[in-house]
Design a protein around this motif. Structure first.
Motif, PDB file in Angstrom:
ATOM      1  N   HIS A  75      74.105  27.472  21.234  1.00 34.65           N
ATOM      2  CA  HIS A  75      74.472  28.894  21.179  1.00 34.65           C
ATOM      3  C   HIS A  75      75.951  29.110  21.458  1.00 34.65           C
TER       4      HIS A  75
ATOM      5  N   HIS B 141      70.714  22.432  17.917  1.00 35.61           N
ATOM      6  CA  HIS B 141      70.298  23.687  18.562  1.00 35.61           C
ATOM      7  C   HIS B 141      71.289  24.016  19.672  1.00 35.61           C
TER       8      HIS B 141
ATOM      9  N   HIS C 136      73.880  26.464  26.190  1.00 33.69           N
ATOM     10  CA  HIS C 136      74.435  27.822  26.307  1.00 33.69           C
ATOM     11  C   HIS C 136      75.765  27.801  27.059  1.00 33.69           C
TER      12      HIS C 136
ATOM     13  N   ASP D 291      69.917  22.975  23.081  1.00 29.34           N
ATOM     14  CA  ASP D 291      69.794  24.396  23.441  1.00 29.34           C
ATOM     15  C   ASP D 291      70.897  24.751  24.440  1.00 29.34           C
TER      16      ASP D 291
ATOM     17  N   GLU E 202      68.426  31.007  15.248  1.00 31.43           N
ATOM     18  CA  GLU E 202      67.169  30.910  16.006  1.00 31.43           C
ATOM     19  C   GLU E 202      66.520  32.289  15.996  1.00 31.43           C
TER      20      GLU E 202
ATOM     21  N   HIS F  19      70.823  33.334  18.532  1.00 34.36           N
ATOM     22  CA  HIS F  19      69.611  34.167  18.463  1.00 34.36           C
ATOM     23  C   HIS F  19      69.790  35.301  17.453  1.00 34.36           C
TER      24      HIS F  19
HETATM   25 MN    MN Z   1      68.080  28.460  21.852  1.00 34.83          MN
END
Ligand code: MN
Ligand code: AMP
Ligand code: MN
Ligand code: MN
Length: 285
Positions: free
Chosen positions: A13, A11, A253, A251, A67, A43
């Motif tokens: 981005h 996961h 970023h 997650d 996602e 996303h």
């Molecule tokens: Mn995410």
């Protein structure tokens, strides 16, 4: 064997949504961190997958992911789709529909920020991201911080972007059932993202897990880089109880405190792992 640190991150981005790094730079960072597997999960957007897959080829296992934003009982719930076939027409049609929804919303948020004295918020966020990227509130939070109007992304949410604040725009995301169906139709595995992030009571979280399972959900995240041990233990128990596949992901970023690719991804060795489940079926992509 007791719980161990994994080098698998499913996961994260890129600049195809609200990540700071280009897909290729993200893969390069994953290699620096010694990861063996990575899924890119932007996303509502798959535009970074091809670039990431090329950069990963011959170096580490790359998994096509996305996602998707959804609604369950008026709550914004995120579902990660892993091992998706990114060429499926149903997925492409769906993402085009959400792209329009996000674009309208992002323009409205930009317009509201301009009323708060920001200049060219929407176009600046677009310029920072990959062409065709999903512009999320995460992009705006970074933009607000870059203008010195908040100290952190979290503060930008608290001042401008979260529900009840001046630049919040209510969005009717597709229903949870619908996003699960799209992932399944794309040969993907639907995974409930960051279950502790919704601030639900345990009872409500279990209701979400039941509904998710009933509509075809197959797995849940049990570990992310900022998770407390007690939260991880609870999610591990739920994962066993509901018979879900386990997934893990930072997650990621951008680099921040306790935020790093592959950081702190601890997993119980007895859980059925989504990446091993796929090996039984043979690699698809
Ligand atoms: Mn995410
Ligand atoms: P959106 O899908 O446009 O509603 O934006 C959601 C994204 O905003 C999440 O994926 C996070 O990257 C980011 N986000 C949400 N809440 C926060 C927060 N409190 N602080 C920093 N970033 C946040
Ligand atoms: Mn985000
Ligand atoms: Mn999310």
């Amino acid at each position: 064997m007791s719980a161990y640190f994994s080098k698998i991150d499913l996961h994260c981005h890129s600049s195809a949504s609200d990540g700071a790094l280009s897909p290729a730079a993200l893969i390069s960072r994953a290699l620096d961190k010694g990861l063996t597997h990575i899924a890119l999960t932007d996303h509502d957007c798959i535009l970074g997958l091809e670039e990431a897959e090329k950069a990963a080829a011959g170096h580490l296992t790359f998994i096509n992911g996305v996602e998707l934003s959804s609604l369950w009982r008026d709550n914004q719930i995120h579902v990660v789709g892993l091992y998706i076939d990114r060429k499926k027409q149903a997925l492409l049609t769906y993402l085009e529909m959400v792209r329009n929804l996000r674009e309208q919303r992002a323009m409205e948020i930009g317009y509201r920020l301009e009323k708060q004295g920001f200049k060219d918020a929407y176009s600046e966020c677009c310029a920072q991201a990959k062409a065709g990227a999903s512009i999320t509130r995460g992009n705006y939070a970074r933009y607000i911080v870059s203008k010195g109007r908040a100290q952190s992304a979290d503060e930008a949410f608290n001042i401008y972007l979260k529900k009840g604040r001046s630049c919040y725009v209510k969005t009717v995301w597709p229903a949870l059932m619908e996003v699960v169906k799209i992932i399944l139709e794309s040969d993907g595995i639907p995974i409930l993202a960051h279950p502790k992030r919704y601030d639900f009571t345990n009872t409500k979280l279990k209701e979400l897990l039941s509904d998710f399972k009933e509509c075809g959900g197959m797995g849940m995240e049990v570990s992310s880089c900022q998770m407390k041990p007690s939260e991880r233990e609870y999610l591990t128990k739920l994962c066993f109880d509901y018979g879900f596949l386990a997934s893990i992901g930072s997650d990621f970023h951008y680099v921040g405190q306790y935020l790093e690719l592959g950081y702190n991804l601890i997993i119980d060795p007895l859980l059925p792992k989504v990446w091993e489940h796929r090996q039984h079926k043979g690699p698809k992509n």
